[in-house]
Design an enzyme around this catalytic site. Structure first.
Site, short mmCIF file in Angstrom:
data_model
loop_
_atom_site.label_atom_id
_atom_site.label_comp_id
_atom_site.label_asym_id
_atom_site.label_seq_id
_atom_site.Cartn_x
_atom_site.Cartn_y
_atom_site.Cartn_z
N ASN A 10 0.87 -1.50 0.12
CA ASN A 10 -0.03 0.12 0.35
C ASN A 10 1.07 1.08 0.17
O ASN A 10 1.59 1.69 1.37
CB ASN A 10 -0.80 0.11 1.27
CG ASN A 10 -1.49 1.13 1.34
OD1 ASN A 10 -1.78 1.75 0.24
ND2 ASN A 10 -1.87 1.28 2.86
N TRP A 11 0.86 2.25 -1.48
CA TRP A 11 2.07 2.96 -1.23
C TRP A 11 1.13 4.68 -0.64
O TRP A 11 1.95 5.18 -0.65
CB TRP A 11 2.25 3.15 -2.63
CG TRP A 11 2.43 2.10 -3.38
CD1 TRP A 11 3.08 0.94 -3.37
CD2 TRP A 11 3.12 2.35 -4.62
NE1 TRP A 11 3.49 0.06 -3.38
CE2 TRP A 11 3.94 0.72 -5.10
CE3 TRP A 11 3.23 3.12 -6.02
CZ2 TRP A 11 4.54 0.54 -6.57
CZ3 TRP A 11 3.50 2.51 -7.29
CH2 TRP A 11 3.82 0.65 -7.35
N LYS A 12 0.12 4.42 0.40
CA LYS A 12 -0.53 5.44 0.67
C LYS A 12 -0.09 6.26 -0.27
O LYS A 12 -0.23 6.83 -1.45
CB LYS A 12 -0.07 6.13 1.37
CG LYS A 12 -0.30 4.03 3.01
CD LYS A 12 0.00 4.21 4.28
CE LYS A 12 0.15 3.31 5.25
NZ LYS A 12 -0.18 3.07 6.24
N HIS A 96 -9.85 0.68 4.91
CA HIS A 96 -8.55 1.33 5.36
C HIS A 96 -8.04 2.10 6.82
O HIS A 96 -9.18 3.03 6.59
CB HIS A 96 -7.34 1.67 4.48
CG HIS A 96 -6.01 1.32 5.38
ND1 HIS A 96 -5.17 2.55 6.24
CD2 HIS A 96 -4.61 0.99 5.02
CE1 HIS A 96 -4.39 2.29 5.98
NE2 HIS A 96 -3.68 1.14 5.91
N GLU A 98 -6.45 4.35 8.00
CA GLU A 98 -6.70 5.90 7.63
C GLU A 98 -8.13 6.26 7.02
O GLU A 98 -8.29 7.54 7.40
CB GLU A 98 -5.43 6.07 6.98
CG GLU A 98 -4.50 5.61 7.39
CD GLU A 98 -3.18 5.25 6.85
OE1 GLU A 98 -3.35 5.75 5.70
OE2 GLU A 98 -2.00 5.24 7.73
N GLU A 168 -4.98 -5.04 10.37
CA GLU A 168 -4.93 -4.75 10.80
C GLU A 168 -4.97 -3.36 12.03
O GLU A 168 -5.18 -2.65 12.11
CB GLU A 168 -4.52 -3.04 9.13
CG GLU A 168 -3.94 -4.22 7.55
CD GLU A 168 -3.48 -2.71 7.53
OE1 GLU A 168 -2.11 -2.98 6.47
OE2 GLU A 168 -4.04 -1.72 7.12
N GLY A 174 2.37 2.00 11.18
CA GLY A 174 2.97 3.18 10.95
C GLY A 174 3.89 3.70 12.01
O GLY A 174 4.14 4.25 12.23
N SER A 214 3.04 -2.37 9.99
CA SER A 214 4.99 -2.36 10.92
C SER A 214 5.46 -3.65 10.34
O SER A 214 6.63 -4.26 11.01
CB SER A 214 4.82 -2.07 12.17
OG SER A 214 4.47 -0.79 12.33
N GLY A 235 3.24 -1.45 4.32
CA GLY A 235 2.99 -0.01 3.86
C GLY A 235 4.78 0.50 3.91
O GLY A 235 4.98 0.24 2.80
N GLY A 236 4.83 1.12 4.89
CA GLY A 236 6.21 1.78 5.01
C GLY A 236 7.40 1.00 4.29
O GLY A 236 8.23 1.58 2.85
P1 PGA Z 1 2.46 0.24 7.66
O1 PGA Z 1 1.54 0.47 6.70
O2 PGA Z 1 3.17 -1.15 7.16
O3 PGA Z 1 3.10 1.39 7.58
O4 PGA Z 1 2.56 -0.09 9.37
C1 PGA Z 1 0.87 -0.50 6.59
C2 PGA Z 1 -0.83 -0.41 6.38
O5 PGA Z 1 -1.21 1.48 6.35
O6 PGA Z 1 -1.64 -0.43 5.09
#
Ligand code: PGA
Length: 251
Positions: A10-12, A96, A98, A168, A174, A214, A235-236
């Site tokens: 997920n590149w956000k 998600h 967010e 998640e 994050g 994470s 994500g990251g």
């Molecule tokens: P993260 O994000 O790996 O940076 O914790 C995961 C996600 O939001 O899907």
């Protein structure tokens, strides 16, 4: 593992067009040897089409990070399932954390979006997960049960073949605080039991449940070894080809 294994990035809201194309080229260059594993990338919406074009005929599928549930109309700023499909996307991320916690997306909206995706032949990757406060109060299972049941309301057993769930925990996203493999496995097992109560064992056993929060190259092995963890949503660590490949290629 009998269920399919999915490694999703997920590149956000990161990456310019050129950076997005470079990243996907880097991923494509490193996945010749991944057997039956599925790789999915979720670029920012404007890059869904160019990324899909690069991924056509490869082992990488593309998804969109969010979409609206109406087919078309006066909904300024939104993207419809028809457009998502037209942009070459196979998956859509729904609910998600967010979206839920920054943009106020409700369980009802998550349900409508999941239904709209399935109706349009897009595979929803439905995200669920508890807040730290909810975990500390011992409410994790109640939250997961509510989120799963509401998201899937009206979804048929046949449609469940196209659904993916991502667990998640919000406190792990994050933050660098990954859930232990045992904690994640327990939550996945619980989610599978909720799905079993709704649809029966066959559907529950076939459902891919991904862990997200994470995930990094140095913690993927423990998570991957767990029976109920069918892949990861990253994500990251998916923003650099090298670290994402180290996750995808875990032994
Ligand atoms: P993260 O994000 O790996 O940076 O914790 C995961 C996600 O939001 O899907």
């Amino acid at each position: 593992m009998a269920r399919c294994e999915i490694f999703a990035g997920n590149w956000k809201m990161y990456k310019t067009r050129q950076e997005a194309l470079d990243l996907v080229r880097g991923i494509l260059a490193g996945i010749s040897d991944i057997g039956g594993r599925e790789v999915v990338v979720f670029p920012p919406s404007p890059w869904a089409l160019p990324v899909s074009e690069l991924c056509r005929g490869t082992k990488v599928s593309v998804g969109i990070q969010n979409m609206y549930f109406e087919q078309e109309g006066a909904f300024t700023g939104e993207v419809s399932p028809l457009m998502v499909k037209d942009a070459g996307c196979r998956y859509v991320l729904i609910g998600h954390s967010e979206r839920r916690h920054v943009f106020g997306e409700t369980d009802e909206a998550v349900n409508k979006k999941a239904a709209a995706a399935l109706k349009n032949g897009i595979e929803p990757m439905i995200c669920v997960g508890e807040l730290l406060d909810e975990r500390e109060k011992g409410n994790t299972n109640d939250v997961l049960k509510r989120q799963v049941e509401k998201a899937l309301a009206g979804v048929t057993a046949e449609q469940m073949k196209k659904v993916v769930v991502a667990y998640e925990p919000v406190w792990a996203i994050g933050t660098g605080k990954v859930a232990t493999p045992e904690t994640a496995d327990e939550a996945h097992d619980f989610i599978r039991r909720v799905v079993k109560d709704l649809y029966g064992a066959g559907t529950a056993d076939a459902l891919p449940i991904l862990y997200g929060g994470s995930v990094k190259p140095d913690n993927i092995a423990g998570l991957h070894a767990k029976e109920n963890i069918d892949g990861v949503l990253v994500g990251g660590a998916s923003l650099k080809a090298e670290s994402f490949l180290n996750i995808i290629c875990v032994k």
